[in-house]
Write a protein that holds these residues in place. Structure first.
Motif, short mmCIF file in Angstrom:
data_model
loop_
_atom_site.label_atom_id
_atom_site.label_comp_id
_atom_site.label_asym_id
_atom_site.label_seq_id
_atom_site.Cartn_x
_atom_site.Cartn_y
_atom_site.Cartn_z
N VAL A 30 29.54 41.52 40.10
CA VAL A 30 30.19 42.82 39.98
C VAL A 30 31.65 42.70 40.38
N ALA A 31 32.52 43.26 39.53
CA ALA A 31 33.94 43.26 39.88
C ALA A 31 34.14 44.00 41.20
N VAL A 32 34.92 43.39 42.08
CA VAL A 32 35.03 43.93 43.44
C VAL A 32 36.23 44.84 43.64
N ASN A 33 37.15 44.88 42.68
CA ASN A 33 38.33 45.73 42.84
C ASN A 33 38.79 46.24 41.48
N ASP A 34 39.77 47.15 41.53
CA ASP A 34 40.24 47.77 40.29
C ASP A 34 40.87 46.76 39.35
N PHE A 35 41.54 45.76 39.90
CA PHE A 35 42.17 44.74 39.05
C PHE A 35 41.12 44.00 38.23
N GLN A 36 40.05 43.57 38.89
CA GLN A 36 38.99 42.85 38.17
C GLN A 36 38.31 43.75 37.14
N ARG A 37 38.11 45.00 37.53
CA ARG A 37 37.48 45.92 36.58
C ARG A 37 38.37 46.12 35.35
N ALA A 38 39.68 46.24 35.56
CA ALA A 38 40.61 46.40 34.44
C ALA A 38 40.63 45.15 33.56
N GLN A 39 40.55 43.98 34.21
CA GLN A 39 40.53 42.72 33.46
C GLN A 39 39.26 42.59 32.63
#
Length: 230
Positions: free
Chosen positions: A90-99
């Motif tokens: 699971v993406a742990v932050n907004d940056f990873q989620r955006a990527q």
């Protein structure tokens, strides 16, 4: 009068004859994919910088080269999904989620284009099978109803040259004479016996397909009535 004529559809034979046209449709779709792959919209999707999953190579060249590279690119992304975007993590932050969002947006867009050749081949196969189903069903219904357009005489020779329609739907073709000097090509199922010249033949109006009128038929019996003179 047989009530089973045009009842059995030779699906396996129709499929075998559809493979060539389906391959042609795939190749057309493949070349079209190559043309579209180098258009600004798809190039922008492919070349947008996504740090979590950078582009491994550019898509360029002729239509064939671009199509080959586009397929390779989509296959590469499907086989190199970032771990945080794979569903196992699971993406742990907004940056990873955006990527991850940018990555899947790229894969979805490029993947849809890569599916184009398969879609065209699939549409063609669906069209052929749907056409066969409808035409066989209509012919069976007409003949079973027993109301022919006319009663004709089978010519000498009986067998007529086939056409693309008969080839695609696995039909036999014969020639009948509905009136002096007027002959028609009539279609029979692939497993029906060819009538002998001089036989009386009931002709049914099968409707228009591929821009030409088609006729189905069966040997005349007293149970068949004529609804339209020739």
């Amino acid at each position: 009068m047989s009530t089973r004529i045009f009842k059995q559809i030779p699906w396996k034979n129709i499929l075998r004859r559809s493979i060539g046209p389906a391959i042609a449709a795939y190749l057309i779709g493949f070349m079209l994919m190559g043309v579209l792959a180098v258009k600004p919209y798809f190039l922008k999707k492919a070349e947008t910088h996504v740090p979590i999953s950078p582009i491994p190579f550019a898509v360029s060249g002729s239509a064939f080269e671009a199509a080959s590279l586009h397929h390779r690119l989509v296959w590469y992304y499907l086989n190199h999904t970032p771990e945080v975007c794979s569903g196992e993590s699971v993406a742990v932050n907004d940056f990873q989620r955006a990527q991850c969002s940018a990555f899947w947006d790229r894969v979805t867009t490029l993947g849809a284009l890569a599916f184009l050749p398969f879609a065209l081949a699939g549409v063609l196969l669906f069209f052929v099978f749907d056409l066969a189903s409808m035409r066989y069903k209509k012919a069976h219904t007409l003949i079973r109803g027993g109301k022919a357009q006319s009663i004709a005489v089978v010519t000498e020779p009986a067998i007529a040259p086939g056409d693309f329609y008969s080839w695609l739907l696995c039909l036999q073709t014969i020639t009948v004479e509905v009136s002096p000097g007027k002959q028609l090509r009539v279609y029979l199922p692939w497993d029906e016996s060819i009538p002998t010249p001089g036989s009386r033949f009931a002709v049914f109006n099968w409707g228009e397909t591929f821009g030409a009128k088609r006729y189905a038929g069966i040997l005349y019996t007293p149970h068949i009535s004529v609804v339209q003179g020739s």
